[in-house]
Design an enzyme around this catalytic site. Structure first.
Site, PDB file in Angstrom:
ATOM      1  N   GLU A 169       2.984  -5.810   7.064  1.00 53.45           N
ATOM      2  CA  GLU A 169       1.854  -5.106   7.686  1.00 53.45           C
ATOM      3  C   GLU A 169       1.991  -4.987   9.200  1.00 53.45           C
ATOM      4  OE1 GLU A 169       1.588  -7.010   5.098  1.00 53.45           O
ATOM      5  OE2 GLU A 169      -0.104  -6.454   3.841  1.00 53.45           O
ATOM      6  N   ALA A 222       0.837  -1.199   0.000  1.00 59.48           N
ATOM      7  CA  ALA A 222       0.000   0.000   0.000  1.00 59.48           C
ATOM      8  C   ALA A 222       0.874   1.252   0.000  1.00 59.48           C
ATOM      9  CB  ALA A 222      -0.876  -0.011   1.247  1.00 59.48           C
TER      10      ALA A 222
HETATM   11  C1  LIG Z   1      -5.091   0.077  -1.420  1.00 62.70           C
HETATM   12  C2  LIG Z   1      -4.347  -0.607  -0.309  1.00 62.70           C
HETATM   13  C3  LIG Z   1      -4.376  -2.047  -0.462  1.00 62.70           C
HETATM   14  C4  LIG Z   1      -3.745  -2.931   0.293  1.00 62.70           C
HETATM   15  C5  LIG Z   1      -3.065  -2.668   1.501  1.00 62.70           C
HETATM   16  C6  LIG Z   1      -2.126  -3.493   1.972  1.00 62.70           C
HETATM   17  C7  LIG Z   1      -1.382  -3.197   3.213  1.00 62.70           C
HETATM   18  C8  LIG Z   1       0.094  -3.033   2.956  1.00 62.70           C
HETATM   19  O1  LIG Z   1       0.592  -3.236   1.872  1.00 62.70           O
HETATM   20  S1  LIG Z   1       0.994  -2.523   4.299  1.00 62.70           S
HETATM   21  C9  LIG Z   1       2.658  -2.619   3.680  1.00 62.70           C
HETATM   22  C10 LIG Z   1       3.092  -1.314   3.099  1.00 62.70           C
HETATM   23  N1  LIG Z   1       4.478  -1.395   2.696  1.00 62.70           N
HETATM   24  C11 LIG Z   1       5.488  -1.254   3.557  1.00 62.70           C
HETATM   25  O2  LIG Z   1       5.320  -1.139   4.729  1.00 62.70           O
HETATM   26  C12 LIG Z   1       6.863  -1.188   2.962  1.00 62.70           C
HETATM   27  C13 LIG Z   1       7.616  -0.052   3.606  1.00 62.70           C
HETATM   28  N2  LIG Z   1       8.857   0.191   2.935  1.00 62.70           N
HETATM   29  C14 LIG Z   1       9.986  -0.509   3.148  1.00 62.70           C
HETATM   30  O3  LIG Z   1      10.048  -1.474   3.882  1.00 62.70           O
HETATM   31  C15 LIG Z   1      11.209  -0.059   2.438  1.00 62.70           C
HETATM   32  O4  LIG Z   1      11.073   1.314   2.130  1.00 62.70           O
HETATM   33  C16 LIG Z   1      11.467  -0.826   1.126  1.00 62.70           C
HETATM   34  C17 LIG Z   1      10.264  -0.833   0.199  1.00 62.70           C
HETATM   35  C18 LIG Z   1      11.879  -2.266   1.496  1.00 62.70           C
HETATM   36  C19 LIG Z   1      12.648  -0.179   0.356  1.00 62.70           C
HETATM   37  O5  LIG Z   1      13.728  -0.044   1.246  1.00 62.70           O
HETATM   38  P1  LIG Z   1      15.061   0.713   0.774  1.00 62.70           P
HETATM   39  O6  LIG Z   1      15.542   0.150  -0.500  1.00 62.70           O
HETATM   40  O7  LIG Z   1      15.985   0.694   1.940  1.00 62.70           O
HETATM   41  O8  LIG Z   1      14.619   2.201   0.417  1.00 62.70           O
HETATM   42  P2  LIG Z   1      13.863   3.288   1.326  1.00 62.70           P
HETATM   43  O9  LIG Z   1      14.776   4.468   1.423  1.00 62.70           O
HETATM   44  O10 LIG Z   1      13.329   2.736   2.582  1.00 62.70           O
HETATM   45  O11 LIG Z   1      12.594   3.663   0.400  1.00 62.70           O
HETATM   46  C20 LIG Z   1      12.823   4.209  -0.903  1.00 62.70           C
HETATM   47  C21 LIG Z   1      11.714   5.173  -1.188  1.00 62.70           C
HETATM   48  O12 LIG Z   1      10.500   4.457  -1.300  1.00 62.70           O
HETATM   49  C22 LIG Z   1       9.506   5.038  -0.452  1.00 62.70           C
HETATM   50  N3  LIG Z   1       8.583   3.977  -0.037  1.00 62.70           N
HETATM   51  C23 LIG Z   1       8.911   2.791   0.462  1.00 62.70           C
HETATM   52  N4  LIG Z   1       7.810   2.068   0.703  1.00 62.70           N
HETATM   53  C24 LIG Z   1       6.758   2.839   0.348  1.00 62.70           C
HETATM   54  C25 LIG Z   1       5.342   2.635   0.355  1.00 62.70           C
HETATM   55  N5  LIG Z   1       4.792   1.491   0.779  1.00 62.70           N
HETATM   56  N6  LIG Z   1       4.568   3.637  -0.067  1.00 62.70           N
HETATM   57  C26 LIG Z   1       5.095   4.776  -0.514  1.00 62.70           C
HETATM   58  N7  LIG Z   1       6.439   5.033  -0.552  1.00 62.70           N
HETATM   59  C27 LIG Z   1       7.242   4.071  -0.121  1.00 62.70           C
HETATM   60  C28 LIG Z   1      10.314   5.604   0.700  1.00 62.70           C
HETATM   61  O13 LIG Z   1       9.554   6.556   1.383  1.00 62.70           O
HETATM   62  C29 LIG Z   1      11.493   6.193  -0.066  1.00 62.70           C
HETATM   63  O14 LIG Z   1      11.044   7.402  -0.655  1.00 62.70           O
HETATM   64  P3  LIG Z   1      12.015   8.668  -0.748  1.00 62.70           P
HETATM   65  O15 LIG Z   1      11.179   9.708  -1.421  1.00 62.70           O
HETATM   66  O16 LIG Z   1      13.199   8.218  -1.557  1.00 62.70           O
HETATM   67  O17 LIG Z   1      12.374   9.005   0.658  1.00 62.70           O
END
Ligand SMILES: CC/C=C\C=C\CC(=O)SCCNC(=O)CCNC(=O)[C@H](O)C(C)(C)COP(=O)(O)OP(=O)(O)OC[C@H]1O[C@@H](n2cnc3c(N)ncnc32)[C@H](O)[C@@H]1OP(=O)(O)O
Length: 237
Positions: free
Chosen positions: A124, A61
């Protein structure tokens, strides 16, 4: 957004695009839903591939929207149900990450092909929620209850290799999983809807011992998760 492309050889490609990690925002969810509708209703489309843009499948998400919405008008669970209801095979091409809702989307597909360096997981729990888009039903059907509980409760990411051994992923490739998925989709697009129905019935039979079908989360399961996870937990969407 999600881009719909009609490929040669009776295939449709749906590509999630929402930088930097193709997270599922309302716009992406709407795009997937509309693209699926196009692919399903087009009689010339025989199989569908879902992938992410820029070398990554989907990190779940879009957490930037968590501050804006309390509920989402498009439910990912309904999209997963739609994929499973439809008779055309759907292949998920997983590059880099399939997390949370991204993994649920992939689990809804009939086949998953991942790059060897990819990782999957349900983070999650780290946000104080549970997979709410059929993940708690589909994962145990593939890997059994103990392994599913481990993944859901720990929130850990696992390698493509471990996911293959568990049965979450069907095939690992060192080449481009999108190209591989397209080739595979082309091969299986010849299967009749009857053959596909028989295959999914066999899978359903095999997993029926695990309880009620998708869309159902037992109260006991929810209570168990509540018990094991942090106080103030809210349910997944
Ligand atoms: C409609 C909804 C339907 C279903 C819902 C389901 C529930 C879920 O899916 S809950 C799970 C949500 N996802 C997460 O919690 C993942 C969180 N992110 C991470 O664990 C990490 O960021 C990563 C994806 C593993 C990447 O790690 P890394 O390579 O170390 O880079 P980062 O610096 O952490 O992130 C890069 C960049 O991406 C942005 N980002 C990461 N995850 C998300 C996300 N889920 N949504 C939006 N943006 C995300 C993060 O903020 C960074 O952005 P910058 O602008 O570069 O700071």
């Amino acid at each position: 957004m999600a881009e719909f492309t009609r490929l040669q050889n009776c295939l449709a490609l749906i590509r999630l695009r929402n930088p930097p990690v193709n997270a599922i925002s309302t716009t992406v969810a709407r795009g997937i839903k509309e693209s699926l509708q196009k692919a399903i209703t087009d009689d010339t489309v025989k199989a569908i591939v879902i992938c992410g843009a820029d070398g990554i499948f989907c990190a779940g998400a879009d957490i930037r929207e968590f501050k804006v919405h309390k509920t989402f008008d498009i439910q990912l669970g309904d999209i997963v149900d739609e994929i499973q209801r439809n008779k055309k095979p759907v292949v998920a091409a997983i590059q880099k990450l399939a997390l949370g809702g991204g993994l649920e989307l992939a689990l809804g597909c009939h086949y998953r092909i991942a790059h060897a360096e990819a990782q999957v997981g349900f983070p999650e729990v780290t946000l104080g929620i549970l997979p709410g888009a059929r993940g708690t039903q589909l994962l145990p059907r593939l890997v059994g209850v103990p392994a599913a509980l481990d993944l859901i409760i720990s929130g850990r990411h696992i390698s493509a290799n471990e996911a293959l051994k568990l049965g979450i992923i069907d095939k690992i490739v060192n080449s481009d999983p999108i190209e591989e998925s397209i080739k595979f989709a082309q091969r299986i697009s010849g299967q009749s809807s009857q053959e596909l129905q028989m295959t999914s019935d066999m899978v359903a039979d095999k997993s029926s011992a695990l309880g009620p079908p998708k869309g159902y989360t037992s109260k006991a399961t929810i209570e168990f998760f509540f018990y094991l996870t942090v106080p103030g937990l809210c349910c997944g969407m």
